[in-house]
Design a protein around this motif. Structure first.
Motif, mmCIF file in Angstrom:
data_model
loop_
_atom_site.group_PDB
_atom_site.id
_atom_site.type_symbol
_atom_site.label_atom_id
_atom_site.label_comp_id
_atom_site.label_asym_id
_atom_site.label_seq_id
_atom_site.Cartn_x
_atom_site.Cartn_y
_atom_site.Cartn_z
ATOM 1 N N ALA A 208 0.831 -1.212 0.000
ATOM 2 C CA ALA A 208 0.000 0.000 0.000
ATOM 3 C C ALA A 208 0.860 1.254 0.000
ATOM 4 N N VAL A 209 1.929 1.262 0.789
ATOM 5 C CA VAL A 209 2.813 2.430 0.817
ATOM 6 C C VAL A 209 3.535 2.573 -0.518
ATOM 7 N N GLY A 210 3.920 1.451 -1.131
ATOM 8 C CA GLY A 210 4.558 1.515 -2.446
ATOM 9 C C GLY A 210 3.646 2.117 -3.493
ATOM 10 N N VAL A 211 2.397 1.696 -3.507
ATOM 11 C CA VAL A 211 1.424 2.236 -4.460
ATOM 12 C C VAL A 211 1.161 3.720 -4.184
ATOM 13 N N ALA A 212 0.987 4.070 -2.906
ATOM 14 C CA ALA A 212 0.756 5.482 -2.557
ATOM 15 C C ALA A 212 1.941 6.340 -2.978
ATOM 16 N N ALA A 213 3.151 5.818 -2.785
ATOM 17 C CA ALA A 213 4.351 6.569 -3.191
ATOM 18 C C ALA A 213 4.370 6.764 -4.703
ATOM 19 N N GLN A 214 3.964 5.741 -5.449
ATOM 20 C CA GLN A 214 3.877 5.864 -6.902
ATOM 21 C C GLN A 214 2.905 6.971 -7.306
ATOM 22 N N GLU A 215 1.733 6.965 -6.685
ATOM 23 C CA GLU A 215 0.715 7.961 -7.036
ATOM 24 C C GLU A 215 1.165 9.375 -6.663
ATOM 25 N N LEU A 216 1.811 9.497 -5.518
ATOM 26 C CA LEU A 216 2.324 10.813 -5.113
ATOM 27 C C LEU A 216 3.475 11.256 -6.009
ATOM 28 N N ALA A 217 4.213 10.297 -6.561
ATOM 29 C CA ALA A 217 5.314 10.628 -7.469
ATOM 30 C C ALA A 217 4.804 11.333 -8.717
ATOM 31 N N ARG A 218 3.578 10.998 -9.141
ATOM 32 C CA ARG A 218 2.983 11.688 -10.291
ATOM 33 C C ARG A 218 2.836 13.177 -9.992
ATOM 34 N N ILE A 219 2.422 13.475 -8.762
ATOM 35 C CA ILE A 219 2.243 14.876 -8.363
ATOM 36 C C ILE A 219 3.589 15.574 -8.242
ATOM 37 N N GLY A 220 4.555 14.869 -7.669
ATOM 38 C CA GLY A 220 5.871 15.462 -7.426
ATOM 39 C C GLY A 220 6.819 15.405 -8.600
ATOM 40 N N HIS A 221 6.383 14.794 -9.712
ATOM 41 C CA HIS A 221 7.199 14.715 -10.935
ATOM 42 C C HIS A 221 8.546 14.042 -10.672
ATOM 43 N N LEU A 222 8.490 12.827 -10.119
ATOM 44 C CA LEU A 222 9.695 12.041 -9.947
ATOM 45 C C LEU A 222 9.423 10.596 -10.309
ATOM 46 N N ASP B 62 15.237 15.014 0.355
ATOM 47 C CA ASP B 62 15.118 14.511 -1.007
ATOM 48 C C ASP B 62 13.633 14.253 -1.288
ATOM 49 N N LYS B 63 13.213 14.417 -2.529
ATOM 50 C CA LYS B 63 11.813 14.200 -2.874
ATOM 51 C C LYS B 63 11.354 12.773 -2.581
ATOM 52 N N LEU B 64 12.246 11.797 -2.786
ATOM 53 C CA LEU B 64 11.866 10.419 -2.502
ATOM 54 C C LEU B 64 11.624 10.201 -1.013
ATOM 55 N N VAL B 65 12.386 10.883 -0.174
ATOM 56 C CA VAL B 65 12.150 10.824 1.273
ATOM 57 C C VAL B 65 10.757 11.366 1.577
ATOM 58 N N ALA B 66 10.451 12.527 0.984
ATOM 59 C CA ALA B 66 9.162 13.172 1.221
ATOM 60 C C ALA B 66 8.008 12.293 0.748
ATOM 61 N N VAL B 67 8.133 11.731 -0.435
ATOM 62 C CA VAL B 67 7.073 10.894 -1.000
ATOM 63 C C VAL B 67 6.835 9.656 -0.134
ATOM 64 N N THR B 68 7.910 9.021 0.319
ATOM 65 C CA THR B 68 7.769 7.819 1.146
ATOM 66 C C THR B 68 7.112 8.142 2.481
ATOM 67 N N HIS B 69 7.516 9.260 3.071
ATOM 68 C CA HIS B 69 6.931 9.697 4.348
ATOM 69 C C HIS B 69 5.429 9.969 4.199
ATOM 70 N N GLY C 169 8.668 2.611 -1.220
ATOM 71 C CA GLY C 169 7.502 2.248 -0.428
ATOM 72 C C GLY C 169 7.505 0.788 -0.027
ATOM 73 N N LEU C 170 7.855 -0.084 -0.964
ATOM 74 C CA LEU C 170 7.864 -1.517 -0.668
ATOM 75 C C LEU C 170 8.907 -1.886 0.382
ATOM 76 N N LEU C 171 10.009 -1.141 0.427
ATOM 77 C CA LEU C 171 11.122 -1.497 1.308
ATOM 78 C C LEU C 171 11.270 -0.574 2.515
ATOM 79 N N HIS C 172 10.353 0.363 2.708
ATOM 80 C CA HIS C 172 10.571 1.380 3.744
ATOM 81 C C HIS C 172 10.708 0.786 5.148
ATOM 82 N N ASP C 173 10.009 -0.322 5.418
ATOM 83 C CA ASP C 173 10.061 -0.950 6.752
ATOM 84 C C ASP C 173 10.903 -2.225 6.768
ATOM 85 N N ILE C 174 11.824 -2.353 5.825
ATOM 86 C CA ILE C 174 12.578 -3.598 5.703
ATOM 87 C C ILE C 174 13.405 -3.896 6.957
ATOM 88 N N GLY C 175 13.726 -2.855 7.724
ATOM 89 C CA GLY C 175 14.448 -3.064 8.978
ATOM 90 C C GLY C 175 13.661 -3.912 9.958
#
Length: 279
Positions: A115-129, A215-222, A138-144
């Protein structure tokens, strides 16, 4: 008393995890290569029979939708039918789905991650990344947390129990009390050991604590994790981010005064679809 794990302890014991799929790194590298061709992507897909089968299956479904009754077996035709972006998404999803099955982690963990991976993808459209980089983050954010569960299962359960007993307790504080380190820091070490791009490493490390300039990827994942929690997807997850960084929303251009119903609907629908690849 916390475990006081060192960085070398984390990296050494990461051998207990499944082998990270090299195709993920190979694909991300092609995104940074201006000379990469469709042929290179097809060659990459062809190295894995599971991914090849999935791409051809989706291409055949698309062909049937267009009343084309032939059984597609040509990857070049398949890619032209469903598009490069969709093929890349399939490659990443199938590769990480295989990794998830070998990890033996509970389904709620991966439902949340998808779900976080998909949300990050959708937000990436807005953020142009890059949507591909965003999906991986998103898929790996909680891999720890996967490392914690596999390498120190008793201590991991102690963290889970403390979060259930005290709903106001932050997951980062709970983990540091038991492990002496949190899942974000462990995730950074794993991502570095797997030689993931620096921007992906940063997103995994800082998705709970966004400090400008980020970084934009940090922001999108958060923001993606906050949105997933707000939509109550994979509701049993206990790693919830407890705040939303305004700077992250500003960085990706997300305006909460806009009508975001369509965005939320896409995230929910696509999360359910992609989850079917994982389970």
């Amino acid at each position: 008393m916390p475990l006081h794990l060192s960085e070398s302890d984390v990296v050494r014991r990461s051998a207990l995890l499944p082998a990270f799929p090299t195709v993920v790194n190979d694909l991300l590298q092609t995104l940074d290569d201006d000379n990469a061709t469709i042929g290179a992507l097809i060659q990459l897909v062809g190295r894995d029979p599971v991914i090849t089968a999935r791409v051809l299956s989706i291409a055949n479904a698309a062909a049937m939708g267009g009343r084309n009754q032939r059984d597609l077996r040509d990857m070049q035709v398949a890619v032209s039918l469903i598009g490069l972006a969709k093929v890349r998404e399939i490659v990443l999803a199938v590769a990480l789905a295989e990794f998830s099955r070998e990890s033996r982690m509970g389904s709620h963990f991966w439902e949340h991650s998808v779900a976080v991976g998909v949300a990050a993808q959708e937000l990436a459209r807005i953020g142009h990344l890059s949507q591909d980089f965003s999906l991986v983050c998103g898929l790996l954010h909680d891999i720890g947390q996967l490392w914690m569960a596999r390498c120190h299962p008793l201590e991991f359960q102690l963290v889970r129990m403390s979060l259930e007993q005290d709903e106001g307790l932050d997951v980062i504080d709970a983990e540091r009390r038991v492990f002496g380190i949190d899942h974000c820091a462990i995730g950074r070490l794993l991502a570095m050991a797997w030689r993931l791009p620096a921007s992906v490493v940063a997103a995994i490390e800082h998705h709970h604590d966004v400090q400008p300039p980020a970084d934009k990827l940090v922001a999108v994942t958060h923001v993606a994790e906050v949105v997933v929690n707000a939509l109550d997807l994979a509701a049993h997850q206990k790693s919830r981010v407890t705040h939303l960084a305004a700077s992250a929303c500003e960085l990706i251009g997300l305006n909460w005064s806009d009508d975001l119903g369509y965005l939320f609907g896409r995230i929910e629908a696509r999360s359910h679809y992609l989850t079917r690849i994982f389970f």
